[in-house]
Scaffold this active site. Structure first.
Site, PDB file in Angstrom:
ATOM      1  N   GLY A  26     -13.708  -3.882   1.354  1.00 23.13           N
ATOM      2  CA  GLY A  26     -15.091  -3.482   1.602  1.00 23.13           C
ATOM      3  C   GLY A  26     -15.648  -2.584   0.519  1.00 23.13           C
ATOM      4  N   GLY A  63      -9.499  -9.749   0.005  1.00 20.48           N
ATOM      5  CA  GLY A  63      -8.241 -10.241   0.559  1.00 20.48           C
ATOM      6  C   GLY A  63      -7.883 -11.654   0.143  1.00 20.48           C
ATOM      7  NE  ARG A  83      -4.178  -1.847   1.986  1.00 20.12           N
ATOM      8  CZ  ARG A  83      -4.980  -2.301   2.928  1.00 20.12           C
ATOM      9  NH1 ARG A  83      -4.729  -2.049   4.196  1.00 20.12           N
ATOM     10  NH2 ARG A  83      -6.037  -3.015   2.630  1.00 20.12           N
ATOM     11  CE  LYS A 134     -21.238 -17.818   8.801  1.00 21.82           C
ATOM     12  NZ  LYS A 134     -21.573 -17.148  10.064  1.00 21.82           N
TER      13      LYS A 134
END
Length: 397
Positions: free
Chosen positions: A374, A351, A41, A198
């Protein structure tokens, strides 16, 4: 999406001598001693900083690091290790400035790093007074932290409201371009891979994509719930039986458009969840009551690989099996290699997805690798990110 780009301001000669505030994403992993263990980053933030310095700007850079408590400084929350690494990479001093909200002194052609922005009270809720103070520090605000683009915070959203000029840095602009190419104006067929443990965490993404894509590949625990929805046995595999109805609705929505959710025909199972568990490849119909499905089988992998080879655009979020365990990694590897060799434009994010890309060494063969977890997921859900929204507003005047 129409936003002002930092590169355009530089090309127009509007940056020399200006105070430039860059919101970067320097949230790097550290070990217990505070040493940076992976600096991707920081390296990714260099183009915007170098552009500003080369243009003769007085440069301020800030970022969050970890999850500090606002107003409570702790040494482990400091950007000091980041300042050291940034100085090494830039080959010039990068002083770290604390308590910077009420004023920063920096000369044109120099750069300073402003201490962890999440230490400022009011950062997370984008306190207006704080945002106005930040905006007063600069002539140009550059948002270059896509990983925070889904958060409306003072250093990402509030400052963009009040700064004299608010623009997208090269990293953020590249994300906008890649996302637009993949989702707004895709070359078809558009195929999405959505995998994870999920359905509940990605239901809204599945529902949003079902209205757009030509093929929706599900993997991991999500695929198990879809197998249940088709009346197939999954043994004791991870699944969400209460969401079978939602899975059927996604399948129906795709079918109504002449599209499909390919369901695995063969799988790789084990009796226990362990790296050394004996692996068995079998037809889905033969899965026993005590089996755990941990990967797709070679027949399914070949069908999906062919679909990816024929795609025009691919969106990838999530490995299709427990790729960390060698015996259950072959499905994800087949998917990764198919994407790498496909002529489709591909965009990948998340990720675990990035870990799979690194494991199989295909970084150079993916069209665009998103830096935001996100934020990338919210884009797939069809949401408008706060950072994009405010920069578009400012561009529109």
């Amino acid at each position: 999406m129409n936003v002002i780009r930092f590169t355009d301001l530089i090309a127009q000669g509007r940056v020399a001598g200006q105070r430039v505030f860059i919101r970067a994403d320097l949230n790097v992993p550290q070990d217990d001693a505070g040493n940076i263990t992976e600096d991707t980053r920081i390296r990714a933030s260099l183009p915007a900083i170098r552009m500003a310095l080369d243009a003769g700007a007085a440069v301020m850079v800030t970022s969050h690091l970890g999850r500090p408590t606002e107003g409570e400084f702790k040494p482990e929350d400091s950007l000091a290790p980041v300042a050291t690494r940034l100085a090494e990479l830039l080959g010039r001093p990068v002083p770290l400035i604390a308590n910077w909200v009420d004023g920063v002194t920096v000369a044109p052609g120099a750069v300073v790093l402003l201490e962890n922005c999440r230490l400022n009270k009011g950062e997370k809720k984008s306190n207006e007074a704080l945002a106005q103070k930040m905006a007063a520090l600069c002539d140009i605000f550059v948002h270059d932290a896509f990983g925070t683009a889904h958060r409306a915070e003072a250093s990402t959203y509030g400052i963009a409201q009040f700064a004299p000029v608010a623009c997208a840095g090269p990293l953020l602009a590249a994300e906008i371009d890649a996302i637009t190419k993949a989702l707004a104006n895709p070359k078809r067929p558009l195929v999405a891979i959505v995998a994870g443990s999920k359905v509940s965490t990605k239901l809204s993404i599945l529902q949003a994509l079902a209205a757009k894509v030509d093929g929706l590949i599900v993997g991991g625990g999500i695929a198990n719930t879809f197998l249940l929805a088709q009346g197939l046995p999954i043994g004791k595999s991870l699944a969400e039986p209460d969401l079978v109805g939602e899975a059927r609705a996604v399948i129906a929505a795709m079918q109504a458009r002449g599209a499909a959710v390919p369901i695995p025909t063969d799988v790789v199972t084990a009796k226990t969840f362990a790296a050394d568990a004996p692996a068995t490849t079998q037809a889905v119909a033969d899965v026993a009551a005590d089996d755990l499905i941990l990967d797709i089988g070679p027949q399914t992998a070949a069908v999906l690989a062919a679909q990816l080879q024929a795609a025009g655009t691919i969106v990838w979020n999530g490995p299709v099996g427990v790729f960390e365990f060698e015996a259950f990694s072959h499905g994800t590897e087949a998917i990764a290699r198919a994407i790498a060799s496909s002529s489709a434009f591909s965009i990948a994010g998340g990720g675990d997805t990035l870990a799979a890309i690194a494991k199989y060494g295909i970084e150079g063969d993916v069209g665009y690798i998103s830096t935001g977890g996100g934020a990338f997921l919210e884009i797939l859900e069809g949401k408008t990110l706060p950072a994009f929204e405010i920069l578009a507003q400012r561009a529109a005047g």
